[in-house]
Scaffold this active site. Structure first.
Site, short mmCIF file in Angstrom:
data_model
loop_
_atom_site.label_atom_id
_atom_site.label_comp_id
_atom_site.label_asym_id
_atom_site.label_seq_id
_atom_site.Cartn_x
_atom_site.Cartn_y
_atom_site.Cartn_z
N GLY A 1 44.77 34.43 31.44
CA GLY A 1 45.16 34.43 33.11
C GLY A 1 44.86 33.20 33.62
CB CYS B 1 46.96 34.08 26.36
SG CYS B 1 48.65 33.11 26.99
CG HIS C 1 48.57 38.73 27.59
ND1 HIS C 1 48.14 38.63 28.40
CD2 HIS C 1 50.06 37.39 27.36
CE1 HIS C 1 48.00 36.89 28.73
NE2 HIS C 1 48.90 36.31 28.64
CD GLU D 1 46.06 41.57 27.20
OE1 GLU D 1 45.65 41.82 25.79
OE2 GLU D 1 46.55 40.44 28.11
N1 GLN Z 1 49.03 29.48 30.87
C1 GLN Z 1 47.59 29.83 31.22
C2 GLN Z 1 46.52 28.56 31.20
O1 GLN Z 1 47.33 27.08 30.98
C3 GLN Z 1 47.86 30.43 29.92
C4 GLN Z 1 48.70 31.58 30.58
C5 GLN Z 1 48.16 33.61 30.12
O2 GLN Z 1 46.81 33.52 29.61
N2 GLN Z 1 48.32 34.07 30.03
O3 GLN Z 1 45.60 28.68 31.42
#
Ligand code: GLN
Length: 191
Positions: free
Chosen positions: A47, A79, A170, A172
């Site tokens: 996220g 992520c 990801h 998931e």
């Molecule tokens: N770029 C996002 C961040 O810095 C991470 C991207 C992701 O979770 N898909 O939080």
């Protein structure tokens, strides 16, 4: 197995579906009372790490979550979750959960290039694992006891340090359940 899924923001529902498919029992953490339930593991989803950090701080969940991880609770960060768990984030000098001996670069591939799909080997799993990256970070460096589990294009994209598992991609979002299964085995081993 009861797995807490941090559900403040981001792709938490997809993790819950994956866990249910594997026969685990996910529950959402949205407030401190949720966090107090018994659990065998924690997933921190992808996220926006800055938003998740703000919400964790506002809800006074940052310290309890950090303490639980330091006490050995198995955690899987994808992520943004990887960013929250990393001790060092390039160019940013403030604390997150900061429990894992990794240095990450956020949005490391550039805004457009950060979203792509590929397949690559993952240590301990057979065959190639589908990997979907979305505005992804990568791990620039691991230190201490942290082990590299996967690399793509010369960059580290998955790592483990004891009870902590992180991926820049990801899992998931694909049908393949093997990375979640790997995490559930970590949770099982601790029980
Ligand atoms: N770029 C996002 C961040 O810095 C991470 C991207 C992701 O979770 N898909 O939080």
């Amino acid at each position: 197995m009861r797995i807490a899924v941090l559900a403040l923001q981001g792709a938490f529902a997809e993790h819950e579906r994956m866990l249910s498919r594997l026969g685990a029992d996910p529950f959402e953490v949205r407030q401190p009372a949720d966090w107090d339930q018994p659990k065998d593991g924690l997933i921190i989803p992808g996220g926006e790490s800055t938003t998740q950090l703000k919400l964790l701080t506002d809800l006074q969940l940052l310290e309890p979550v950090r303490r639980a991880i330091e006490a050995g609770l198995p955690v899987f960060g994808t992520c943004a979750g990887l960013i929250l768990l990393s001790k060092h984030v390039e160019g940013e000098d403030f604390d997150r959960l900061s429990t894992m001996d990794t240095t990450v670069c956020r949005n490391a591939y550039g805004r457009q290039l950060g979203s792509f799909h590929t397949e690559a080997p993952f240590k301990g799993l057979s065959g190639k694992i589908p990997m979907t990256f979305i505005r992804a970070p990568y791990i620039k460096r691991v230190e201490g006891k942290t082990e590299v589990l996967a690399e793509v294009g010369g960059h580290i994209v998955a790592a483990r340090e004891g009870n902590q598992l992180v991926t820049a991609f990801h899992p998931e979002l694909n049908a393949d359940t093997s990375v979640h299964n790997y995490f559930l085995q970590m949770c099982q081993a601790r029980k």
